[in-house]
Design a protein around this motif. Structure first.
Motif, mmCIF file in Angstrom:
data_model
loop_
_atom_site.group_PDB
_atom_site.id
_atom_site.type_symbol
_atom_site.label_atom_id
_atom_site.label_comp_id
_atom_site.label_asym_id
_atom_site.label_seq_id
_atom_site.Cartn_x
_atom_site.Cartn_y
_atom_site.Cartn_z
ATOM 1 N N VAL A 5 66.414 101.787 51.632
ATOM 2 C CA VAL A 5 67.760 101.426 51.618
ATOM 3 C C VAL A 5 68.006 100.326 50.356
ATOM 4 C CG1 VAL A 5 70.002 100.971 52.566
ATOM 5 C CG2 VAL A 5 68.366 102.728 53.664
ATOM 6 N N GLN A 6 67.343 99.255 50.456
ATOM 7 C CA GLN A 6 67.298 98.155 49.624
ATOM 8 C C GLN A 6 66.948 98.613 48.198
ATOM 9 O OE1 GLN A 6 68.963 95.122 50.155
ATOM 10 N NE2 GLN A 6 68.788 94.940 47.864
ATOM 11 N N VAL A 7 65.786 99.406 47.820
ATOM 12 C CA VAL A 7 65.559 99.623 46.738
ATOM 13 C C VAL A 7 66.524 100.719 46.208
ATOM 14 C CG1 VAL A 7 63.735 101.515 45.375
ATOM 15 C CG2 VAL A 7 63.025 99.617 47.506
ATOM 16 N N MET A 8 67.284 101.607 46.958
ATOM 17 C CA MET A 8 68.297 102.264 46.481
ATOM 18 C C MET A 8 69.342 101.459 45.818
ATOM 19 S SD MET A 8 70.301 105.402 48.537
ATOM 20 C CE MET A 8 69.829 104.520 50.134
ATOM 21 N N LYS A 9 69.708 100.302 46.523
ATOM 22 C CA LYS A 9 70.885 99.585 46.252
ATOM 23 C C LYS A 9 70.542 98.769 44.878
ATOM 24 C CE LYS A 9 72.649 98.618 50.868
ATOM 25 N NZ LYS A 9 72.739 97.577 51.896
ATOM 26 N N ASP A 10 69.193 98.379 44.904
ATOM 27 C CA ASP A 10 68.727 97.617 43.586
ATOM 28 C C ASP A 10 68.868 98.505 42.475
ATOM 29 O OD1 ASP A 10 68.238 95.421 44.991
ATOM 30 O OD2 ASP A 10 66.348 95.690 45.398
ATOM 31 N N LEU A 11 68.429 99.887 42.769
ATOM 32 C CA LEU A 11 68.322 100.666 41.401
ATOM 33 C C LEU A 11 69.847 101.192 40.957
ATOM 34 C CD1 LEU A 11 65.559 103.308 42.625
ATOM 35 C CD2 LEU A 11 65.474 101.730 40.567
ATOM 36 N N LEU A 12 70.676 101.157 42.051
ATOM 37 C CA LEU A 12 71.836 101.540 41.630
ATOM 38 C C LEU A 12 72.833 100.369 40.757
ATOM 39 C CD1 LEU A 12 73.428 103.003 44.916
ATOM 40 C CD2 LEU A 12 73.448 104.306 42.785
ATOM 41 N N GLN A 13 72.468 99.135 41.335
ATOM 42 C CA GLN A 13 72.766 97.953 40.468
ATOM 43 C C GLN A 13 72.008 97.758 39.097
ATOM 44 O OE1 GLN A 13 72.885 94.890 43.730
ATOM 45 N NE2 GLN A 13 74.985 94.851 43.702
ATOM 46 N N PHE A 51 75.672 107.252 50.797
ATOM 47 C CA PHE A 51 77.124 106.773 50.974
ATOM 48 C C PHE A 51 77.167 105.316 51.588
ATOM 49 C CE2 PHE A 51 80.767 106.499 53.785
ATOM 50 C CZ PHE A 51 81.729 106.738 53.082
ATOM 51 N N ASP A 52 76.297 105.130 52.546
ATOM 52 C CA ASP A 52 76.516 103.703 52.756
ATOM 53 C C ASP A 52 76.217 102.632 51.947
ATOM 54 O OD1 ASP A 52 77.129 104.350 55.312
ATOM 55 O OD2 ASP A 52 75.231 104.211 56.245
ATOM 56 N N ALA A 53 75.236 103.078 50.990
ATOM 57 C CA ALA A 53 74.811 101.801 49.833
ATOM 58 C C ALA A 53 75.936 101.784 48.893
ATOM 59 C CB ALA A 53 73.479 102.512 49.077
ATOM 60 N N LEU A 54 76.585 103.110 48.360
ATOM 61 C CA LEU A 54 77.543 102.800 47.502
ATOM 62 C C LEU A 54 78.841 102.213 48.045
ATOM 63 C CD1 LEU A 54 77.068 106.584 46.211
ATOM 64 C CD2 LEU A 54 76.787 104.540 44.843
ATOM 65 N N THR A 55 78.956 102.678 49.283
ATOM 66 C CA THR A 55 80.221 101.702 49.952
ATOM 67 C C THR A 55 79.877 100.234 49.895
ATOM 68 O OG1 THR A 55 80.847 103.900 50.996
ATOM 69 C CG2 THR A 55 81.695 101.839 51.948
ATOM 70 N N GLU A 56 78.888 99.905 50.277
ATOM 71 C CA GLU A 56 78.626 98.420 50.531
ATOM 72 C C GLU A 56 78.513 97.676 49.073
ATOM 73 O OE1 GLU A 56 75.047 97.425 52.808
ATOM 74 O OE2 GLU A 56 75.481 99.095 54.105
ATOM 75 N N LEU A 57 78.246 98.512 48.212
ATOM 76 C CA LEU A 57 78.165 98.100 46.883
ATOM 77 C C LEU A 57 79.578 97.901 46.057
ATOM 78 C CD1 LEU A 57 74.624 99.430 45.675
ATOM 79 C CD2 LEU A 57 75.397 96.878 46.423
ATOM 80 N N ASP A 58 80.459 98.628 46.808
ATOM 81 C CA ASP A 58 81.863 98.503 46.533
ATOM 82 C C ASP A 58 82.281 99.564 45.184
ATOM 83 O OD1 ASP A 58 84.507 97.925 46.975
ATOM 84 O OD2 ASP A 58 84.638 96.145 45.545
ATOM 85 N N TYR A 59 81.352 100.545 45.118
ATOM 86 C CA TYR A 59 81.773 101.670 43.976
ATOM 87 C C TYR A 59 83.081 102.243 44.582
ATOM 88 C CZ TYR A 59 77.190 100.897 41.652
ATOM 89 O OH TYR A 59 76.234 100.268 41.118
ATOM 90 N N LYS A 60 83.896 102.704 43.586
ATOM 91 C CA LYS A 60 85.065 103.172 43.736
ATOM 92 C C LYS A 60 84.963 104.829 43.777
ATOM 93 C CE LYS A 60 86.880 99.108 44.176
ATOM 94 N NZ LYS A 60 86.689 98.451 45.231
#
Length: 104
Positions: A5-13, A51-60
């Motif tokens: 999940v953290q890798v996913m968030k890092d990649l999105l950012q 979904f959780d990662a996108l929500t936590e990272l505040d994507y609209k």
């Protein structure tokens, strides 16, 4: 799983921003999941994690209207009538707004 999940968030950012600094990319949760599957195994993460990662990272989110080009007037050469087309709505979907990051 938390590591993925953290890798996913890092990649999105790394590749996308929540603010319009680059080209807007509209993706559904399933599309983001498919994008991530190239490097993250699909067993330990799910679309719920995306979904959780996108929500936590505040994507609209926004609504995307899908259209299809439909012929409204049939052509008739002998009468000099040209075919006419218009875009008609066929569906509406909710998408995530991700913005490509500009290269430094």
């Amino acid at each position: 799983m938390d590591d993925y999940v953290q890798v996913m968030k890092d990649l999105l950012q790394e590749y996308y921003s929540t603010t319009p600094e680059g080209s807007k990319i509209e993706m559904q949760t399933s599309d983001v999941f498919k994008w991530l599957k190239g490097i993250i195994p699909d067993e330990p993460v799910s679309q719920h994690d995306v979904f959780d990662a996108l929500t936590e990272l505040d994507y609209k989110k926004s609504q995307k209207i899908i259209t299809k080009r439909v012929q409204t007037v049939k052509a008739n050469k002998s009468l000099g009538i040209q075919a006419e087309y218009e875009d008609q709505e066929v569906a509406r979907v909710l998408v995530w707004n991700l913005y490509e990051k500009l290269e430094d």
